[in-house]
Scaffold this motif. Structure first.
Motif, PDB file in Angstrom:
ATOM      1  N   GLN A 198       0.858  -1.191   0.000  1.00  0.00           N
ATOM      2  CA  GLN A 198       0.000   0.000   0.000  1.00  0.00           C
ATOM      3  C   GLN A 198       0.888   1.233   0.000  1.00  0.00           C
ATOM      4  O   GLN A 198       1.988   1.201   0.552  1.00  0.00           O
ATOM      5  N   PRO A 199       0.403   2.322  -0.614  1.00  0.00           N
ATOM      6  CA  PRO A 199       1.231   3.528  -0.637  1.00  0.00           C
ATOM      7  C   PRO A 199       1.449   4.092   0.765  1.00  0.00           C
ATOM      8  O   PRO A 199       0.648   3.850   1.666  1.00  0.00           O
ATOM      9  N   TRP A 200       2.547   4.826   0.940  1.00  0.00           N
ATOM     10  CA  TRP A 200       2.854   5.453   2.224  1.00  0.00           C
ATOM     11  C   TRP A 200       3.311   6.882   1.928  1.00  0.00           C
ATOM     12  O   TRP A 200       3.790   7.169   0.823  1.00  0.00           O
ATOM     13  N   PRO A 201       3.132   7.786   2.895  1.00  0.00           N
ATOM     14  CA  PRO A 201       3.323   9.210   2.590  1.00  0.00           C
ATOM     15  C   PRO A 201       4.717   9.582   2.064  1.00  0.00           C
ATOM     16  O   PRO A 201       4.838  10.422   1.176  1.00  0.00           O
ATOM     17  N   SER A 202       5.775   8.956   2.596  1.00  0.00           N
ATOM     18  CA  SER A 202       7.125   9.399   2.227  1.00  0.00           C
ATOM     19  C   SER A 202       7.692   8.621   1.048  1.00  0.00           C
ATOM     20  O   SER A 202       8.896   8.607   0.842  1.00  0.00           O
ATOM     21  N   MET A 203       6.830   7.974   0.274  1.00  0.00           N
ATOM     22  CA  MET A 203       7.350   7.211  -0.862  1.00  0.00           C
ATOM     23  C   MET A 203       7.884   8.135  -1.946  1.00  0.00           C
ATOM     24  O   MET A 203       7.449   9.278  -2.074  1.00  0.00           O
ATOM     25  N   LEU A 204       8.849   7.634  -2.717  1.00  0.00           N
ATOM     26  CA  LEU A 204       9.324   8.415  -3.846  1.00  0.00           C
ATOM     27  C   LEU A 204       8.150   8.676  -4.774  1.00  0.00           C
ATOM     28  O   LEU A 204       7.233   7.856  -4.882  1.00  0.00           O
ATOM     29  N   ARG A 205       8.158   9.814  -5.435  1.00  0.00           N
ATOM     30  CA  ARG A 205       7.052  10.132  -6.339  1.00  0.00           C
ATOM     31  C   ARG A 205       7.353   9.709  -7.761  1.00  0.00           C
ATOM     32  O   ARG A 205       6.468   9.394  -8.535  1.00  0.00           O
ATOM     33  N   THR A 206       8.620   9.729  -8.114  1.00  0.00           N
ATOM     34  CA  THR A 206       9.030   9.293  -9.448  1.00  0.00           C
ATOM     35  C   THR A 206      10.551   9.285  -9.477  1.00  0.00           C
ATOM     36  O   THR A 206      11.201   9.589  -8.474  1.00  0.00           O
ATOM     37  N   LEU A 207      11.117   8.895 -10.620  1.00  0.00           N
ATOM     38  CA  LEU A 207      12.544   9.108 -10.845  1.00  0.00           C
ATOM     39  C   LEU A 207      12.634  10.386 -11.672  1.00  0.00           C
ATOM     40  O   LEU A 207      11.913  10.531 -12.674  1.00  0.00           O
ATOM     41  N   TYR A 208      13.485  11.278 -11.237  1.00  0.00           N
ATOM     42  CA  TYR A 208      13.543  12.591 -11.859  1.00  0.00           C
ATOM     43  C   TYR A 208      13.730  12.478 -13.373  1.00  0.00           C
ATOM     44  O   TYR A 208      14.694  11.870 -13.852  1.00  0.00           O
ATOM     45  N   LYS A 209      12.768  13.009 -14.093  1.00  0.00           N
ATOM     46  CA  LYS A 209      12.768  13.012 -15.560  1.00  0.00           C
ATOM     47  C   LYS A 209      12.777  11.622 -16.191  1.00  0.00           C
ATOM     48  O   LYS A 209      13.132  11.479 -17.358  1.00  0.00           O
ATOM     49  N   GLU A 210      12.444  10.592 -15.416  1.00  0.00           N
ATOM     50  CA  GLU A 210      12.425   9.229 -15.968  1.00  0.00           C
ATOM     51  C   GLU A 210      11.200   8.482 -15.441  1.00  0.00           C
ATOM     52  O   GLU A 210      11.335   7.502 -14.709  1.00  0.00           O
ATOM     53  N   HIS A 211      10.030   8.961 -15.811  1.00  0.00           N
ATOM     54  CA  HIS A 211       8.806   8.364 -15.274  1.00  0.00           C
ATOM     55  C   HIS A 211       8.643   6.905 -15.693  1.00  0.00           C
ATOM     56  O   HIS A 211       8.163   6.081 -14.928  1.00  0.00           O
ATOM     57  N   ASP A 212       9.042   6.601 -16.933  1.00  0.00           N
ATOM     58  CA  ASP A 212       8.884   5.223 -17.403  1.00  0.00           C
ATOM     59  C   ASP A 212       9.776   4.275 -16.606  1.00  0.00           C
ATOM     60  O   ASP A 212       9.363   3.174 -16.238  1.00  0.00           O
ATOM     61  N   ARG A 213      10.989   4.744 -16.358  1.00  0.00           N
ATOM     62  CA  ARG A 213      11.911   3.911 -15.597  1.00  0.00           C
ATOM     63  C   ARG A 213      11.388   3.694 -14.171  1.00  0.00           C
ATOM     64  O   ARG A 213      11.570   2.635 -13.586  1.00  0.00           O
ATOM     65  N   PHE A 214      10.722   4.707 -13.635  1.00  0.00           N
ATOM     66  CA  PHE A 214      10.106   4.604 -12.304  1.00  0.00           C
ATOM     67  C   PHE A 214       9.084   3.460 -12.291  1.00  0.00           C
ATOM     68  O   PHE A 214       9.149   2.560 -11.450  1.00  0.00           O
ATOM     69  N   VAL A 215       8.185   3.482 -13.254  1.00  0.00           N
ATOM     70  CA  VAL A 215       7.141   2.462 -13.306  1.00  0.00           C
ATOM     71  C   VAL A 215       7.767   1.087 -13.558  1.00  0.00           C
ATOM     72  O   VAL A 215       7.467   0.105 -12.874  1.00  0.00           O
ATOM     73  N   GLU A 216       8.681   1.074 -14.505  1.00  0.00           N
ATOM     74  CA  GLU A 216       9.347  -0.170 -14.906  1.00  0.00           C
ATOM     75  C   GLU A 216      10.112  -0.810 -13.733  1.00  0.00           C
ATOM     76  O   GLU A 216      10.015  -2.002 -13.480  1.00  0.00           O
ATOM     77  N   THR A 217      10.851   0.008 -12.990  1.00  0.00           N
ATOM     78  CA  THR A 217      11.709  -0.519 -11.922  1.00  0.00           C
ATOM     79  C   THR A 217      10.898  -1.036 -10.738  1.00  0.00           C
ATOM     80  O   THR A 217      11.201  -2.083 -10.182  1.00  0.00           O
ATOM     81  N   TYR A 218       9.885  -0.290 -10.348  1.00  0.00           N
ATOM     82  CA  TYR A 218       9.227  -0.609  -9.074  1.00  0.00           C
ATOM     83  C   TYR A 218       7.827  -1.179  -9.201  1.00  0.00           C
ATOM     84  O   TYR A 218       7.312  -1.772  -8.263  1.00  0.00           O
ATOM     85  N   PHE A 219       7.164  -0.925 -10.324  1.00  0.00           N
ATOM     86  CA  PHE A 219       5.743  -1.285 -10.380  1.00  0.00           C
ATOM     87  C   PHE A 219       5.368  -2.114 -11.607  1.00  0.00           C
ATOM     88  O   PHE A 219       4.204  -2.177 -11.963  1.00  0.00           O
ATOM     89  N   ALA A 220       6.355  -2.755 -12.249  1.00  0.00           N
ATOM     90  CA  ALA A 220       6.019  -3.546 -13.431  1.00  0.00           C
ATOM     91  C   ALA A 220       5.784  -5.001 -13.052  1.00  0.00           C
ATOM     92  O   ALA A 220       4.891  -5.658 -13.567  1.00  0.00           O
ATOM     93  N   ARG A 221       6.577  -5.490 -12.115  1.00  0.00           N
ATOM     94  CA  ARG A 221       6.568  -6.940 -11.855  1.00  0.00           C
ATOM     95  C   ARG A 221       5.246  -7.451 -11.289  1.00  0.00           C
ATOM     96  O   ARG A 221       4.715  -8.448 -11.730  1.00  0.00           O
ATOM     97  N   PHE A 222       4.713  -6.747 -10.292  1.00  0.00           N
ATOM     98  CA  PHE A 222       3.482  -7.250  -9.657  1.00  0.00           C
ATOM     99  C   PHE A 222       2.322  -6.261  -9.795  1.00  0.00           C
ATOM    100  O   PHE A 222       1.392  -6.262  -9.002  1.00  0.00           O
ATOM    101  N   GLY A 223       2.418  -5.384 -10.761  1.00  0.00           N
ATOM    102  CA  GLY A 223       1.314  -4.454 -10.991  1.00  0.00           C
ATOM    103  C   GLY A 223       1.553  -3.100 -10.345  1.00  0.00           C
ATOM    104  O   GLY A 223       2.459  -2.923  -9.541  1.00  0.00           O
ATOM    105  N   LYS A 224       0.698  -2.165 -10.731  1.00  0.00           N
ATOM    106  CA  LYS A 224       0.927  -0.759 -10.385  1.00  0.00           C
ATOM    107  C   LYS A 224       0.662  -0.413  -8.934  1.00  0.00           C
ATOM    108  O   LYS A 224       0.839   0.715  -8.508  1.00  0.00           O
TER     109      LYS A 224
END
Ligand code: 6R9
Length: 660
Positions: free
Chosen positions: A480-506
């Protein structure tokens, strides 16, 4: 005295072995009675209504305008917290304390390498931050502009960070141990407009000419308009280029003393911090204001059971890492804590310096890395036992798994057997501590980070299909999301999704660590599953080190692995193939080390270089690091049938034997 009656080394060894048999350590009754949190119901309460729990924590901060929505989860994994709310991190760390009449409380007992002492109060910081914030504005820094910071452990690093926060300019701090080349790369990626650095940095009696090194590489960086230089080491003849470089003290003196804190959106970027990932290029972890400050202040208060009026808290990390950001700067200051800030190394001017500083400042809480603890263990219990550490009441560990033996030594020798230990698991990405004991509630088991912090949801899932593992090993995820989580990778939104949220869903954050869950629901962190090596708690990517090594003209190819190491947890071992007929020599080892130091930093230099005629690769050409780890650690080789050329392994084995 710490470590009562530990006697000689052998007795201690025996005692620790006996203690290993004891599985659990309950919070000492005396500690529990005075703890901020002592009712285990807190876990269930937070789990029943996580948003309500976090909102309750956020209320402890000062908001210029209240939030409308606690959590906006309409577009996972791009979560937003406390939307509509306005606040300022610097206001929360300074102004409100000064307004509450505690401006003369010491924020930092700064202790310098050569015995200097500076006790910096909240009022001092408030004054200095306002001036420097105005100086930054005078230099053309506007809301949203990125400001680089490359400073040693001196109070000015805090002033610089808070001045940025005050005007809404995200800072990008680079750890002082990184080389100027690394600083340049990070300034380039983040398009920093200003860099704040220092004349020189002191380390164990020597002074490194930081400004001069920065000049060597930074010349052709167009985005960088200004370099602000703090006078610290008293170096003469510091090169200053006209029109670009200014002295910190001079711009502060010229600036207006009053700079009100800017009310910023809860989701306004607070900072970028680059960290290593699987590939050679570091990831710019982006943290925002409201959620981050909520996360760090809440965890700092509850994990360390902080009593700001009486505690002297010492986080012995460097400000340049996330631990420093969250638990030297933002968490402690938001909570009005008094901290210790130590400029130097643990063995200069002598191996008892930490304990001397702890004794002199009457430190009550110590937060350190296992690698430091193991080093002190090696140096011998007699050293800390020579100091009065009786003020200590709580110990923390962070950065890598702590082995039970080091845990027990810490507990007994440093904590005198009376201090709970909080083994805190978290990451640059999580912003704040995620898995940890609550010292007045949670029974601890040496080597386990225990349970998720209230309002945090962690699971171990099977590698194959992501289903929860009740008890056993798998991948660690946060569900579940938590307040202090990273919001993205600076200027690399796709890499953000790919690295952390691709394997088991968003909606499932992939941590990148393997972990084990036990029958009590306790978490045991095993280590990284990606190509990240953890050397003394410093994250490095194997690819990053490899690309530095192959920059040497005589190197054809390199494969880097993290090899288990008694001192540093993991150490870098590099398998290096040289060009043509070139022979590996000691000189080449030194040269390769120097290239790595220049490209990344000294701490990334390989501990061991193994010359290899060829590297084990799969048929698709991927280097099999697992086999290299087996060979480096002297284990029987695992499955080699997928190798393109299995004979490579036999050759490597004989090469290793020849070398040893
Ligand atoms: C805070 C910090 C994160 C990685 C993380 C994990 C390792 C951190 C740990 C731990 C076991 C602990 N790690 N704390 N492993 N027990 N208590 O270190 O952040 O530099 O981003 O490193 O460190 O592997 O994934 P960061």
């Amino acid at each position: 005295m710490a470590g009562t009656a530990a006697g000689d080394g052998e007795t201690l060894e025996r005692e620790l072995d006996e203690m290993l048999e004891i599985e659990r350590f309950d919070p000492p009754e005396e500690f529990r009675r005075q703890a901020l949190l002592s009712d285990p119901a807190i876990y269930e309460q937070a789990a029943a209504d996580p948003q309500g729990w976090w909102a309750g924590q956020a209320e402890a901060l000062h908001w210029f305008e209240p939030w409308e929505t606690v959590l906006d989860d309409s577009d996972p994994p791009f979560y937003k917290w406390f939307t509509g709310g306005k606040l300022n991190a610097s206001y929360n760390c300074l102004d409100r304390h000064v307004e509450a009449g505690i401006g003369d409380r010491v924020a930092y007992h700064w202790r310098g390498e050569e015995g200097e002492r500076r006790d910096v109060t909240y009022a001092d910081l408030h004054r200095d931050v306002q001036r420097f914030a105005n100086a930054l504005k005078d230099l053309g820094v506007r809301q949203g502009d990125v400001v680089g910071i490359y400073l040693p452990m001196i109070p000015e690093v805090v002033v610089a960070m808070l001045a940025c926060a005050r005007i809404g300019a995200p800072h990008n701090v680079v750890f002082g141990g990184f080389s100027a080349e690394s600083v340049k790369e990070r300034m380039e990626f983040s398009e920093a407009k200003v860099l704040i650095t220092v004349d020189g940095a002191r380390r164990k009696g020597k002074t490194a000419p930081i400004k001069a090194s920065v000049d060597e590489v930074m010349g052709d960086l167009d985005s960088l308009k200004t370099v602000v230089v703090v006078r610290h080491a008293g170096l003469d003849g510091v090169p200053m280029s006209d029109g670009r470089d200014v002295w910190y003290d001079e711009v502060c003196a010229a600036a207006d003393p009053v700079c009100p804190a800017e009310p910023l959106d809860a989701e306004h970027p607070l900072f970028i911090l680059y960290t290593s990932g699987s590939t050679a290029s570091p990831k710019g972890i982006l943290h925002t204001t409201g959620g981050y400050l909520t996360g760090v202040s809440t965890t700092h208060r509850h994990v360390f059971d902080l009593k700001p009026e009486s505690d002297v808290y010492w986080c012995a990390a460097d400000v340049g890492w996330i631990t420093g950001h969250s638990y030297i700067v933002y968490g402690p200051l938001a909570n009005g804590a008094t901290s210790v800030m130590w400029e130097g190394a643990p063995d200069y001017p002598h191996r008892g310096i930490w304990w001397e500083v702890a004794q002199e400042t009457r430190a009550t809480i110590l937060y350190a890395a296992p690698t430091a603890i193991r080093t002190f263990m090696k140096w011998g219990h007699e050293i800390p036992e020579g100091y009065d550490l009786s003020a200590l009441r709580l110990l923390g560990s962070v950065g890598e798994p702590i082995n039970p033996k080091a845990w027990l030594w810490y507990h007994k020798v440093i904590g005198g057997g009376r201090c709970p230990i909080v083994d805190t698991w978290w990451q640059t990405e999580t912003g704040a501590i995620m898995i940890t004991p609550l010292p007045g509630i949670t029974s601890t088991k040496p080597g386990s980070a225990t349970r998720p912090f209230p309002g945090v949801f962690a699971e171990v899932v099977s590698e194959a299909d992501g289903t929860p593992v009740e008890s056993g090993q798998g991948l660690l995820v946060l569900t579940q999301p938590w307040p202090s989580m990273l919001r993205t990778l600076y200027k690399e939104h796709d890499r953000f999704v790919e690295t952390y949220f691709a394997r088991f869903g968003k909606e499932t954050y992939l941590v990148g660590d393997a972990a084990r869950a036990d029958r009590d629901g306790y978490f045991w962190i095993i280590g990284r599953i990606d190509d990240v090596v953890n050397v003394s708690g410093h994250r490095l990517s194997t690819a990053e080190v490899e690309s530095a090594i192959v920059a040497h003209e005589k190197v054809a190819e390199a494969a880097v692995i993290g090899q288990s190491d008694d001192d540093t947890g993991q150490a870098i071992a590099a398998f290096v193939t040289l060009n043509g007929e070139i022979e590996g020599t000691d000189e080449l080892v030194a040269e390769i080390g120097a290239v790595v130091a220049e490209r990344i930093g000294k701490f990334a230099r390989p501990k061991r270089i193994i010359w290899a005629d060829d590297l084990p690769k799969t048929r698709s050409g991927k280097i099999m690091r697992r086999l290299l780890r087996d060979i480096a650690e002297g284990r029987a080789l695992g499955d080699v049938t997928t190798l393109r050329d299995p004979s490579v392994m036999a050759a490597l084995e004989s090469q290793i034997q020849d070398a040893e």
